[in-house]
Design a protein around this motif. Structure first.
Motif, PDB file in Angstrom:
ATOM      1  N   ASN A   6       0.811  -1.218   0.000  1.00  0.00           N
ATOM      2  CA  ASN A   6       0.000   0.000   0.000  1.00  0.00           C
ATOM      3  C   ASN A   6       0.844   1.267   0.000  1.00  0.00           C
ATOM      4  OD1 ASN A   6      -2.391  -1.374  -0.076  1.00  0.00           O
ATOM      5  ND2 ASN A   6      -2.725  -1.291   2.134  1.00  0.00           N
ATOM      6  N   ASP A   7       2.006   1.243   0.708  1.00  0.00           N
ATOM      7  CA  ASP A   7       2.826   2.452   0.754  1.00  0.00           C
ATOM      8  C   ASP A   7       3.329   2.833  -0.645  1.00  0.00           C
ATOM      9  OD1 ASP A   7       4.501   0.218   0.848  1.00  0.00           O
ATOM     10  OD2 ASP A   7       5.892   1.080   2.309  1.00  0.00           O
ATOM     11  N   GLU A   9       1.738   2.178  -3.467  1.00  0.00           N
ATOM     12  CA  GLU A   9       0.562   2.687  -4.187  1.00  0.00           C
ATOM     13  C   GLU A   9       0.234   4.119  -3.770  1.00  0.00           C
ATOM     14  OE1 GLU A   9      -0.966   1.342  -6.826  1.00  0.00           O
ATOM     15  OE2 GLU A   9       0.561  -0.204  -6.670  1.00  0.00           O
ATOM     16  N   ILE A  10       0.353   4.416  -2.486  1.00  0.00           N
ATOM     17  CA  ILE A  10       0.096   5.775  -1.996  1.00  0.00           C
ATOM     18  C   ILE A  10       1.078   6.750  -2.634  1.00  0.00           C
ATOM     19  CG2 ILE A  10       0.250   7.269   0.052  1.00  0.00           C
ATOM     20  CD1 ILE A  10      -0.899   4.804   1.644  1.00  0.00           C
ATOM     21  N   ILE A  11       2.351   6.409  -2.614  1.00  0.00           N
ATOM     22  CA  ILE A  11       3.375   7.312  -3.163  1.00  0.00           C
ATOM     23  C   ILE A  11       3.221   7.437  -4.680  1.00  0.00           C
ATOM     24  CG2 ILE A  11       5.862   7.664  -3.498  1.00  0.00           C
ATOM     25  CD1 ILE A  11       4.779   8.292  -0.628  1.00  0.00           C
ATOM     26  N   LYS A  12       2.905   6.351  -5.362  1.00  0.00           N
ATOM     27  CA  LYS A  12       2.677   6.443  -6.816  1.00  0.00           C
ATOM     28  C   LYS A  12       1.538   7.411  -7.120  1.00  0.00           C
ATOM     29  CE  LYS A  12       2.439   2.606  -9.250  1.00  0.00           C
ATOM     30  NZ  LYS A  12       2.241   1.193  -9.616  1.00  0.00           N
ATOM     31  N   THR A  13       0.457   7.312  -6.356  1.00  0.00           N
ATOM     32  CA  THR A  13      -0.686   8.208  -6.555  1.00  0.00           C
ATOM     33  C   THR A  13      -0.283   9.651  -6.280  1.00  0.00           C
ATOM     34  OG1 THR A  13      -2.231   6.445  -5.985  1.00  0.00           O
ATOM     35  CG2 THR A  13      -3.057   8.704  -5.835  1.00  0.00           C
ATOM     36  N   GLN A  14       0.473   9.877  -5.221  1.00  0.00           N
ATOM     37  CA  GLN A  14       0.915  11.240  -4.899  1.00  0.00           C
ATOM     38  C   GLN A  14       1.845  11.792  -5.977  1.00  0.00           C
ATOM     39  OE1 GLN A  14       2.433  11.074  -0.857  1.00  0.00           O
ATOM     40  NE2 GLN A  14       0.430  11.648  -0.057  1.00  0.00           N
ATOM     41  N   SER A  17      -0.320  12.588  -9.028  1.00  0.00           N
ATOM     42  CA  SER A  17      -1.191  13.731  -8.741  1.00  0.00           C
ATOM     43  C   SER A  17      -0.406  15.029  -8.642  1.00  0.00           C
ATOM     44  CB  SER A  17      -1.960  13.498  -7.435  1.00  0.00           C
ATOM     45  OG  SER A  17      -2.780  12.359  -7.548  1.00  0.00           O
ATOM     46  N   SER A 126       8.209  10.127   2.699  1.00  0.00           N
ATOM     47  CA  SER A 126       7.017  10.883   3.108  1.00  0.00           C
ATOM     48  C   SER A 126       7.319  12.383   3.154  1.00  0.00           C
ATOM     49  CB  SER A 126       6.463  10.385   4.443  1.00  0.00           C
ATOM     50  OG  SER A 126       7.422  10.512   5.460  1.00  0.00           O
ATOM     51  N   SER A 129       7.420  13.691  -0.421  1.00  0.00           N
ATOM     52  CA  SER A 129       6.058  13.815  -0.954  1.00  0.00           C
ATOM     53  C   SER A 129       5.390  15.089  -0.439  1.00  0.00           C
ATOM     54  CB  SER A 129       5.202  12.608  -0.570  1.00  0.00           C
ATOM     55  OG  SER A 129       5.659  11.471  -1.252  1.00  0.00           O
TER      56      SER A 129
END
Length: 153
Positions: A6-7, A9-14, A17, A126, A129
């Motif tokens: 999940n981490d 996926e979160i960073i890829k999305t950020q 975006s 983090s 990001s």
């Protein structure tokens, strides 16, 4: 094939975006406009975009990738530098946009190869990001200061 954590996926999305927000906010800005210093001293759009790319190189390095430019050669975009003192060194806005695209392609490609982050990378990733989010918002305000319509609808 193992699924990504999940981490990742979160960073890829950020990362995707942030790139979209940055791209929208710099769209249609000329080099001359990018060199305008609000209030005669606040950071110009050119410096903020260059600074974003400068720090993105550390993001790439944390992930084990090469920088898109020579850190020493572009050190005037580093944190703590006073943009106004370097106005004659700032590179063309078009070149910055090209470096931004290169950094994006490398970040996305690298993130797509990872299954998870090493625990010692989490704090840096983090923070990096958050850095992107902070400065992409500044670009939005600068766009408005330059008399352009807001790009985020």
């Amino acid at each position: 094939m193992e699924t990504q954590s999940n981490d990742i996926e979160i960073i890829k999305t950020q990362v995707v975006s942030s790139y979209q927000v940055i791209s929208l906010n710099i769209n249609g800005i000329t080099h001359e406009e990018s060199m305008i210093f609000p209030n005669g001293e606040a950071n110009c759009m050119n410096w903020i975009l260059g600074h974003l790319i400068y720090i993105r190189n550390f993001f790439l390095n944390v992930l084990g990738e090469e920088s898109v430019w020579d850190i020493e050669k572009f050190s005037f975009y580093n944190r703590g530098e006073i943009a106004l003192d370097h106005k004659d060194e700032l590179i063309s806005f078009e070149d910055l946009q090209s470096y931004l695209k290169q950094s994006q392609d490398k970040l996305e490609a690298k993130l797509n190869t990872l299954d998870s982050f090493k625990p010692e990378m989490i704090k840096d990733i983090s923070t990096l990001s958050l850095h992107e989010i902070y400065h992409s918002g500044q670009l939005g305000y600068l766009r408005r200061i330059l008399g352009k319509p807001g790009a985020i609808k």
